[in-house]
Design an enzyme around this catalytic site. Sequence first.
Site, PDB file in Angstrom:
ATOM      1  N   GLN A 187      -2.756   5.383  -5.874  1.00  0.00           N
ATOM      2  CA  GLN A 187      -3.406   6.582  -6.371  1.00  0.00           C
ATOM      3  C   GLN A 187      -2.421   7.742  -6.535  1.00  0.00           C
ATOM      4  OE1 GLN A 187      -7.570   7.359  -5.000  1.00  0.00           O
ATOM      5  NE2 GLN A 187      -7.096   5.848  -3.418  1.00  0.00           N
ATOM      6  N   ARG A 198     -13.729   5.266  -8.756  1.00  0.00           N
ATOM      7  CA  ARG A 198     -14.690   6.347  -8.463  1.00  0.00           C
ATOM      8  C   ARG A 198     -16.122   5.814  -8.515  1.00  0.00           C
ATOM      9  NH1 ARG A 198     -11.886   8.476  -5.613  1.00  0.00           N
ATOM     10  NH2 ARG A 198     -10.531   6.702  -6.083  1.00  0.00           N
ATOM     11  N   ASP A 212      -1.654  13.865   5.388  1.00  0.00           N
ATOM     12  CA  ASP A 212      -2.615  13.211   4.494  1.00  0.00           C
ATOM     13  C   ASP A 212      -2.078  13.206   3.068  1.00  0.00           C
ATOM     14  OD1 ASP A 212      -4.968  12.067   3.595  1.00  0.00           O
ATOM     15  OD2 ASP A 212      -6.042  13.974   3.456  1.00  0.00           O
ATOM     16  N   GLU A 213      -2.551  12.271   2.252  1.00  0.00           N
ATOM     17  CA  GLU A 213      -2.210  12.178   0.823  1.00  0.00           C
ATOM     18  C   GLU A 213      -0.691  12.213   0.598  1.00  0.00           C
ATOM     19  OE1 GLU A 213      -4.440  11.358  -1.102  1.00  0.00           O
ATOM     20  OE2 GLU A 213      -6.331  12.385  -0.765  1.00  0.00           O
ATOM     21  N   LYS A 257     -10.277   6.683   4.920  1.00  0.00           N
ATOM     22  CA  LYS A 257      -9.028   7.366   5.274  1.00  0.00           C
ATOM     23  C   LYS A 257      -9.265   8.563   6.199  1.00  0.00           C
ATOM     24  CE  LYS A 257      -7.408   9.911   1.978  1.00  0.00           C
ATOM     25  NZ  LYS A 257      -7.483  11.344   2.358  1.00  0.00           N
ATOM     26  N   THR A 258     -10.219   9.414   5.839  1.00  0.00           N
ATOM     27  CA  THR A 258     -10.473  10.616   6.632  1.00  0.00           C
ATOM     28  C   THR A 258     -10.931  10.252   8.039  1.00  0.00           C
ATOM     29  OG1 THR A 258     -11.056  11.884   4.661  1.00  0.00           O
ATOM     30  CG2 THR A 258     -11.839  12.724   6.770  1.00  0.00           C
TER      31      THR A 258
END
Length: 665
Positions: A271, A615, A239-240, A48-49
């Site tokens: 998420q 994770r 973002d997010e 994503k980043t």
Amino acid sequence: MSRIFEVEQPAATGLNLNLEQDLNAAQRAAVLAGPGPKLVIAGAGSGKTRTITYRVAHLIGQGVAPSDILLVTFTNKAAKEMLNRVESLVGPVASQVWGGTFHSIGNRLLRKYADRVGLKPNYSILDTEDQRSLVKICIADAKIKTEEKRFPTPRVVQDLLSYAFSTERALSSVIEERAPHFIQWTEDLQRIGIRYMTKKKESNAVDYDDLLRYWLQLIQEHPDVTKQLGEQFKYILVDEYQDTSINQAKIVEMIAAQNGRNLMVVGDDAQSIYKFRGAHYDNILDFPKRNEGTEVFKLEENYRSTPEILNFTNASIGNNNHQFDKTLVSMRDKGCLPVIVPVNDLYQEAGFVATRIQQLLDEGVRLKEMAVLYRAHMHSSILQAELIKRGLRYEIRSGVRFFEQAHIKDVVAHLKVLENPFDEMAWRRLLLMLPRVGNATVTKIWNAVNQSADPLNTFLQEPTSRLVPAGAKDAFVRFQKDLQMLLSLKDRDDTPGLIQAVLDTNYVEFMRATYTGIQNRTEDVQQLALFARSYPTLSEFLTEMILLGEMYGQDVDSSDDDQVVLSSIHQAKGLEWKVVFIIRMCEGEFPSERALGEHEGEEEERRIFYVAATRAEDELYITHPMVDMGFRGGGQMMQPSRFIREVRFTLYEQGEVRSTPQYRY
């Protein structure tokens, strides 16, 4: 005549921008997308980043002025990381991008447009301590009489006010849902909320919520400013997006409506786990409905986890109905199946996790490459004690160490005065909880009871109540009765029952008024009672409580970062470890009973489980106790979590703890 100097701005180099080599097909499509609204569904571990930073770099490389780009993140750390990456791609020109959190961007804009919302440009920003101090003043100004029932502390009041703003709900509705024990104070709390806003205005000060409140007011009430912002920010990236509140989504979408909706929002609906903080799931789910012509991109190539872990997590989240369909595909080589491990009880669970950590350590896995995740902070209590016993260093990411939490220390103070009535510090902690009792009164009481051979018996007598101010007497007498009740239970050698009994005293009233998250704290106390079952006497329990803390303090080197991470799942979002343990995966614990009673609560709980499982990079262990030791009915059999039972058995390996030692301390 003034002299004019032209300063040449550094140009984007573009030297390090190789889209074909650096991005996969889905990432590249999102980066190269044309104008208009864009939704990027970025699965866990899908880059994503990288996609966001390359998108910004690409826009700059295409001639978009960096100052025309707004990049909004949820933490300053994330903003700094992304802008540093952009700079590595296009050079120093990246510093001109408007990047930061919603609050920091709001602050920059309000300094320019402050007069439009009734502020002066030199307004102050109140930190958390300042906010609570101002709320305390407002409570005092309201002259609320609280002799009969405790009024919530400034911390609790501020929490209620903030949640009401974030969710755009009436304060009365928030109180009814989150703090029904304060319903009788609803009108007073509403008056305090109004007074708090007035005092801030009079002081030319704002709190964190106001940075959003006034930014939203600015664009809602001043179309010319909204148009200016739309012209200034020709491209907006957020973002997010699954974690945004209603007002945050309104802000960016209203501004984007002025620039041709050149808004790219990035996130993962699977998420979305922060409803309790005011995050609004529909912001990302319904984005295409609110922004006609939205182009949706899905990043489904995962670079973090093994195929086996992703097959398991895909199968789990697939049971949610309200979501964007996607399937994560691992870019890694084959690994081992996730392992589901039934354990007898909480003690065997702690023993298994600690033993496996030791084995992995021997195999070359570093402690910091392992994490134990749980739904609630209280679930870590028995494990913490086990790790300390074995000399395994750990770091708590979910809050204060369980036995160091204020409410746990409050309960232990009750036990200490019963066991050792000469413990002055325990007495002081308890007495200072009483309304209208300060240090001077506490000293007077202590000096009186300490002179007797039996301080506890002396304290319980009627003459002692004459030492407190008239306004404190009723609460003091109730406290005497509470201690008398606890004392009558002490000789039964039932420390768990004694701890549970503290929840039947007026201490609960203090806890509700003083701390946030009252239900979690109540469950913490019940968890402490479970922990106490290992000790035959109160004295042994109290001794071990102290020794555990001492052992940990001697063992830990603060400069050593090689420690197992113990974290709530919410705190673990965005992180990754080679090995992950998810504990307490049984019905009633995960998913939690409380969440299941809420609208769409089961789906959010399943998303929380999904976040936990994704994770893990290499190995995933999931434990579920089979016997309920808790307050809901000790000794009863417990069902594995539905999130385990609904996954096809071929997607995981069934573990077995062959020996069944009693992990008692």
